[in-house]
Design a protein around this motif. Structure first.
Motif, PDB file in Angstrom:
ATOM      1  N   GLY A  43       0.832  -1.197   0.000  1.00 38.35           N
ATOM      2  CA  GLY A  43       0.000   0.000   0.000  1.00 38.35           C
ATOM      3  C   GLY A  43       0.864   1.243   0.000  1.00 38.35           C
ATOM      4  N   GLY A  45       0.013   4.420  -0.156  1.00 38.43           N
ATOM      5  CA  GLY A  45      -0.820   5.607   0.053  1.00 38.43           C
ATOM      6  C   GLY A  45      -0.220   6.521   1.094  1.00 38.43           C
ATOM      7  N   SER A  47      -0.004   6.536   4.421  1.00 32.59           N
ATOM      8  CA  SER A  47       0.885   6.009   5.467  1.00 32.59           C
ATOM      9  C   SER A  47       2.021   5.187   4.865  1.00 32.59           C
ATOM     10  N   GLY A  48       1.738   4.435   3.801  1.00 31.64           N
ATOM     11  CA  GLY A  48       2.739   3.527   3.227  1.00 31.64           C
ATOM     12  C   GLY A  48       3.944   4.252   2.678  1.00 31.64           C
ATOM     13  N   VAL A  65       4.690  -1.806  -2.419  1.00 36.21           N
ATOM     14  CA  VAL A  65       3.770  -2.428  -3.387  1.00 36.21           C
ATOM     15  C   VAL A  65       2.499  -1.596  -3.462  1.00 36.21           C
ATOM     16  N   GLU A  66       2.178  -1.090  -4.647  1.00 37.05           N
ATOM     17  CA  GLU A  66       1.003  -0.211  -4.777  1.00 37.05           C
ATOM     18  C   GLU A  66       0.187  -0.629  -6.002  1.00 37.05           C
ATOM     19  N   ALA A  75      -4.372  11.016   0.558  1.00 42.29           N
ATOM     20  CA  ALA A  75      -3.835  12.370   0.739  1.00 42.29           C
ATOM     21  C   ALA A  75      -3.758  13.079  -0.605  1.00 42.29           C
ATOM     22  N   GLY A  79      -8.694  13.938   0.329  1.00 37.93           N
ATOM     23  CA  GLY A  79      -8.736  14.883   1.454  1.00 37.93           C
ATOM     24  C   GLY A  79      -8.774  16.323   1.000  1.00 37.93           C
ATOM     25  N   CYS A  80      -8.967  17.205   1.932  1.00 35.26           N
ATOM     26  CA  CYS A  80      -9.126  18.616   1.595  1.00 35.26           C
ATOM     27  C   CYS A  80      -7.954  19.400   2.206  1.00 35.26           C
ATOM     28  N   HIS A  83      -4.880  17.404   8.197  1.00 34.11           N
ATOM     29  CA  HIS A  83      -5.051  17.641   9.640  1.00 34.11           C
ATOM     30  C   HIS A  83      -4.108  16.762  10.426  1.00 34.11           C
ATOM     31  N   THR A 161       0.706  -3.110  -8.979  1.00 35.29           N
ATOM     32  CA  THR A 161       0.950  -4.429  -8.391  1.00 35.29           C
ATOM     33  C   THR A 161       0.102  -4.557  -7.136  1.00 35.29           C
ATOM     34  N   ALA A 163      -1.022  -6.749  -3.711  1.00 40.05           N
ATOM     35  CA  ALA A 163      -0.738  -7.827  -2.756  1.00 40.05           C
ATOM     36  C   ALA A 163      -1.999  -8.665  -2.634  1.00 40.05           C
ATOM     37  N   THR A 196      -2.516  -0.926   3.352  1.00 41.54           N
ATOM     38  CA  THR A 196      -3.420  -0.996   2.192  1.00 41.54           C
ATOM     39  C   THR A 196      -4.744  -0.285   2.416  1.00 41.54           C
ATOM     40  N   ALA A 218     -16.459   7.842  -0.767  1.00 35.09           N
ATOM     41  CA  ALA A 218     -16.509   9.145  -1.437  1.00 35.09           C
ATOM     42  C   ALA A 218     -15.701   9.143  -2.723  1.00 35.09           C
ATOM     43  N   LYS A 295     -16.235  16.991  -2.335  1.00 38.60           N
ATOM     44  CA  LYS A 295     -16.443  15.558  -2.069  1.00 38.60           C
ATOM     45  C   LYS A 295     -17.900  15.161  -2.254  1.00 38.60           C
ATOM     46  N   ARG A 429      -7.342   8.407  12.112  1.00 37.07           N
ATOM     47  CA  ARG A 429      -7.342   8.162  10.667  1.00 37.07           C
ATOM     48  C   ARG A 429      -6.900   9.373   9.854  1.00 37.07           C
TER      49      ARG A 429
HETATM   50  C1  LIG Z   1     -13.079  11.369   1.015  1.00 39.53           C
HETATM   51  C2  LIG Z   1     -12.101  11.519   2.137  1.00 39.53           C
HETATM   52  C3  LIG Z   1     -11.777  12.773   2.573  1.00 39.53           C
HETATM   53  C4  LIG Z   1     -10.853  12.938   3.596  1.00 39.53           C
HETATM   54  N1  LIG Z   1     -10.546  14.205   3.986  1.00 39.53           N
HETATM   55  C5  LIG Z   1      -9.545  14.391   4.870  1.00 39.53           C
HETATM   56  C6  LIG Z   1      -9.089  15.691   5.161  1.00 39.53           C
HETATM   57  O1  LIG Z   1      -9.607  16.678   4.657  1.00 39.53           O
HETATM   58  N2  LIG Z   1      -8.053  15.811   6.039  1.00 39.53           N
HETATM   59  C7  LIG Z   1      -7.456  14.744   6.633  1.00 39.53           C
HETATM   60  O2  LIG Z   1      -6.502  14.929   7.384  1.00 39.53           O
HETATM   61  N3  LIG Z   1      -7.877  13.495   6.379  1.00 39.53           N
HETATM   62  C8  LIG Z   1      -8.898  13.304   5.499  1.00 39.53           C
HETATM   63  N4  LIG Z   1      -9.313  12.023   5.208  1.00 39.53           N
HETATM   64  C9  LIG Z   1      -8.716  10.904   5.934  1.00 39.53           C
HETATM   65  C10 LIG Z   1      -7.333  10.525   5.433  1.00 39.53           C
HETATM   66  O3  LIG Z   1      -7.051  11.126   4.197  1.00 39.53           O
HETATM   67  C11 LIG Z   1      -7.204   9.003   5.298  1.00 39.53           C
HETATM   68  O4  LIG Z   1      -7.694   8.349   6.430  1.00 39.53           O
HETATM   69  C12 LIG Z   1      -5.742   8.601   5.120  1.00 39.53           C
HETATM   70  O5  LIG Z   1      -5.208   9.287   4.017  1.00 39.53           O
HETATM   71  C13 LIG Z   1      -5.650   7.108   4.948  1.00 39.53           C
HETATM   72  O6  LIG Z   1      -4.321   6.737   4.697  1.00 39.53           O
HETATM   73  P1  LIG Z   1      -3.945   5.210   4.481  1.00 39.53           P
HETATM   74  O7  LIG Z   1      -2.497   5.153   4.240  1.00 39.53           O
HETATM   75  O8  LIG Z   1      -4.520   4.408   5.588  1.00 39.53           O
HETATM   76  O9  LIG Z   1      -4.760   4.773   3.185  1.00 39.53           O
HETATM   77  P2  LIG Z   1      -4.602   5.228   1.657  1.00 39.53           P
HETATM   78  O10 LIG Z   1      -4.063   6.590   1.542  1.00 39.53           O
HETATM   79  O11 LIG Z   1      -5.896   4.918   1.002  1.00 39.53           O
HETATM   80  O12 LIG Z   1      -3.504   4.223   1.107  1.00 39.53           O
HETATM   81  C14 LIG Z   1      -3.774   2.873   0.853  1.00 39.53           C
HETATM   82  C15 LIG Z   1      -3.051   2.502  -0.427  1.00 39.53           C
HETATM   83  O13 LIG Z   1      -3.011   1.090  -0.557  1.00 39.53           O
HETATM   84  C16 LIG Z   1      -3.257   0.737  -1.901  1.00 39.53           C
HETATM   85  N5  LIG Z   1      -3.770  -0.636  -1.864  1.00 39.53           N
HETATM   86  C17 LIG Z   1      -4.961  -1.069  -1.391  1.00 39.53           C
HETATM   87  N6  LIG Z   1      -5.014  -2.414  -1.434  1.00 39.53           N
HETATM   88  C18 LIG Z   1      -3.836  -2.834  -1.936  1.00 39.53           C
HETATM   89  C19 LIG Z   1      -3.279  -4.121  -2.199  1.00 39.53           C
HETATM   90  N7  LIG Z   1      -3.947  -5.248  -1.905  1.00 39.53           N
HETATM   91  N8  LIG Z   1      -2.039  -4.191  -2.731  1.00 39.53           N
HETATM   92  C20 LIG Z   1      -1.334  -3.057  -3.017  1.00 39.53           C
HETATM   93  N9  LIG Z   1      -1.820  -1.812  -2.780  1.00 39.53           N
HETATM   94  C21 LIG Z   1      -3.042  -1.706  -2.228  1.00 39.53           C
HETATM   95  C22 LIG Z   1      -4.252   1.793  -2.374  1.00 39.53           C
HETATM   96  O14 LIG Z   1      -4.236   1.921  -3.778  1.00 39.53           O
HETATM   97  C23 LIG Z   1      -3.738   3.038  -1.662  1.00 39.53           C
HETATM   98  O15 LIG Z   1      -2.805   3.755  -2.446  1.00 39.53           O
HETATM   99  C24 LIG Z   1     -10.260  11.809   4.192  1.00 39.53           C
HETATM  100  C25 LIG Z   1     -10.585  10.538   3.757  1.00 39.53           C
HETATM  101  C26 LIG Z   1     -11.493  10.388   2.732  1.00 39.53           C
HETATM  102  C27 LIG Z   1     -11.840   9.022   2.241  1.00 39.53           C
END
Ligand SMILES: Cc1cc2nc3c(=O)[nH]c(=O)nc-3n(C[C@H](O)[C@H](O)[C@H](O)COP(=O)(O)OP(=O)(O)OC[C@H]3O[C@@H](n4cnc5c(N)ncnc54)[C@H](O)[C@@H]3O)c2cc1C
Length: 485
Positions: A43, A45, A47-48, A65-66, A75, A79-80, A83, A161, A163, A196, A218, A295, A429
């Motif tokens: 993942g 994204g 955090s990854g 792996v993404e 991000a 998000g907007c 925070h 790719t 996982a 992920t 969303a 959104k 989150r």
């Molecule tokens: C619509 C929306 C608006 C938001 N607005 C805000 C905001 O304004 N301010 C704020 O601070 N936070 C906001 N948040 C919250 C925050 O952005 C998220 O909680 C945070 O970015 C999540 O990060 P993450 O690393 O957990 O997930 P993600 O950033 O989603 O990363 C996960 C990654 O894993 C990849 N992935 C998934 N499954 C697999 C797999 N099996 N193999 C390989 N890759 C995979 C995905 O493609 C993705 O790139 C918002 C969230 C949403 C949904």
């Protein structure tokens, strides 16, 4: 456990698990090629990215792996404002202003700002009980910087790719199986990080999890041909201005970069239409004539884990985008020719699986500004503010145990997948917490892998804290509450 929330919207077919298993086939075992690493992060994204950077900078050979074609995650697509790097210094004027998220996330935002890809930190000028700081990003420059920093750190970035499975013995992951257009490949590592969002790796590794189904999914759009100053003026004239912030826009300082209004006061009929399509009207921008994020939300009848139901949500979200543009053209002065310039590539989720870890932060601990014997960073933002704020504008600690996947000896889970309580999750989150979790888990993984520990739990906490301090992470010097757990 599947909980449902609300009724599916009209025209939204209720499909899910029941339609998915009509026939079965046996998938034959086969030998696949393998690569070896110290650390594999699944993942790429929010955090990854930070987990991979931290692991590689701490000497681990690292793969990221993404499954999409770029790094950045929500991000860079949902998000907007990010925070939040600060405590709530404006809501609590007696409290000192403190940047509490530092280290790698701070370095990233500083570099992004220098490239013109972020607004930098700006005081929120209204509704600052919610967040004192306004930080907006340009999503495309964000993705470019992510690539640059990963290349500098020497991370193997495996895009497009996915996982898909794991080889596990007694809670120890031996390899993760990936699929790409080339086929299946095994990645064998000493330590793994599941970033992920969906918790795919943890689930395949046998971790316990909840399906909370407690948020809408969303899709957020960028809208061009629209004037944020005209929108602001119109909200102000109707007494409907809810929040705003000034910062650098189009390269010029002191411009509007964030604004939101009370649409009931603006026009109740428009407010009703916005509600029907789950439109959140807050927007940010770094560019003239452009709303970077609007959104649209859909409440799904089941968890977003279910492919068919998620497909329905994707289609419904795109229908809502068309309606949103019609509405914005009517509602925003001078926006008659507004058009969509960007959509999220797929529905963005607020969570799917919640992975069971060694510690589960409660909302009481968060609101009480509690710190732990194994803090890995301090954080001060809550998305339910001002009704829920960390006590006295202080911070709470995020414990290392909250990322260690229960029952797995070499797996961390980070990002939106941890913290089961909904209110507590409304803090953990958020983007900047996810970034900091990434730095903490990546560093811990590199240290555990480097020392050859059989379990990530053998890593002495002091060694990790020293390294995080060296790498700029802020630890609270005067915690308001200290946990004895
Ligand atoms: C619509 C929306 C608006 C938001 N607005 C805000 C905001 O304004 N301010 C704020 O601070 N936070 C906001 N948040 C919250 C925050 O952005 C998220 O909680 C945070 O970015 C999540 O990060 P993450 O690393 O957990 O997930 P993600 O950033 O989603 O990363 C996960 C990654 O894993 C990849 N992935 C998934 N499954 C697999 C797999 N099996 N193999 C390989 N890759 C995979 C995905 O493609 C993705 O790139 C918002 C969230 C949403 C949904």
């Amino acid at each position: 456990m599947i909980k449902t929330k609300g009724m599916p919207p009209r025209g939204f077919r209720r499909r899910g698990r029941e339609r998915m298993h009509m026939e079965t086939f046996v998938r034959s075992a086969s030998t696949v090629r393998a690569r070896k690493y110290d650390v594999v992060v699944c993942g790429g994204g929010t955090s990854g990215l930070f987990a991979a950077l931290a692991a590689a900078r701490n000497g681990a050979s690292t793969a990221l792996v993404e499954h999409k074609g770029y790094i950045g995650g929500i991000a860079a697509e949902g998000g907007c404002g990010l925070h939040s790097f600060y405590n709530l210094y404006k809501a609590f004027p007696d409290v000192q202003k403190k940047k509490v998220i530092r280290g790698l996330p701070e370095e990233f935002i500083d570099r992004l700002t220098a490239m013109g890809g972020a607004s930098g930190h700006n005081e929120t000028l209204m509704n600052y009980g919610y967040d004192s700081d306004t930080l907006c990003v340009d999503v495309e420059i964000y993705k470019q910087l992510a690539n640059t920093m990963l290349a500098e750190a020497g991370v193997d970035v495996l895009l497009n790719t996915m996982a898909v499975d794991a080889d596990v013995t007694d809670g120890h992951i031996n390899a993760v199986f990936t699929e790409s257009h080339e086929g299946c490949e095994a990645l064998a590592a000493k330590v793994y990080i599941d970033a992920t969002g969906f918790g795919d790796l943890s689930a395949r590794a046998g971790a316990k999890f909840l399906e909370c189904s407690d948020y809408a999914v969303a899709n957020s759009i960028g809208v061009a041909g629209i004037d944020i100053d005209a929108y602001y003026q119109c909200l102000k004239e109707c007494g409907a201005l809810k929040e705003y912030a000034l910062g650098k826009r189009g390269g010029v300082k002191g411009k509007l970069i964030r604004v939101d209004g009370d649409w009931e006061k603006l026009n109740p009929a428009w407010a009703k239409r916005a509600k029907e399509i789950g439109m959140q009207t807050v927007t940010t921008t770094l560019h003239d004539s452009y709303f970077m994020f609007i959104k649209l939300n859909v409440v799904m009848p089941v968890s977003p884990l279910y492919r068919d139901a998620l497909a329905d949500a994707e289609i419904e979200l795109r229908r809502r985008q068309a309606e949103a543009i019609r509405l914005l053209r009517e509602a925003i002065p001078g926006g008659e020719h507004a058009f969509i310039t960007r959509t999220s590539p797929m529905a963005t989720i607020r969570r799917a699986r919640c992975i069971r870890c060694d510690y589960d932060l409660s909302n009481e601990e968060i609101l009480n500004a509690t710190h732990f014997r194994d803090d890995v960073f301090a954080y001060g933002f809550h998305d339910e503010a001002p009704s829920m704020q960390v006590r006295n504008g202080s911070t709470y600690g995020f414990p290392l145990r909250a990322m260690q996947v229960q029952g797995c000896s070499n797996l961390y889970a980070i990002g939106m997948m941890v913290t089961s309580n909904h209110d507590a999750h409304m803090s953990t989150r958020n983007t900047v917490s996810c970034m900091a979790q990434g730095q903490a888990a990546g560093t811990a993984a590199a240290l555990a892998a480097g020392a050859g520990f059989g379990s990530i739990r053998d890593l002495p906490y002091g060694r990790l804290k020293d390294r995080l301090l060296r790498d700029g992470v802020y630890f609270e010097e005067e915690p308001l509450t200290v946990s004895d757990r």
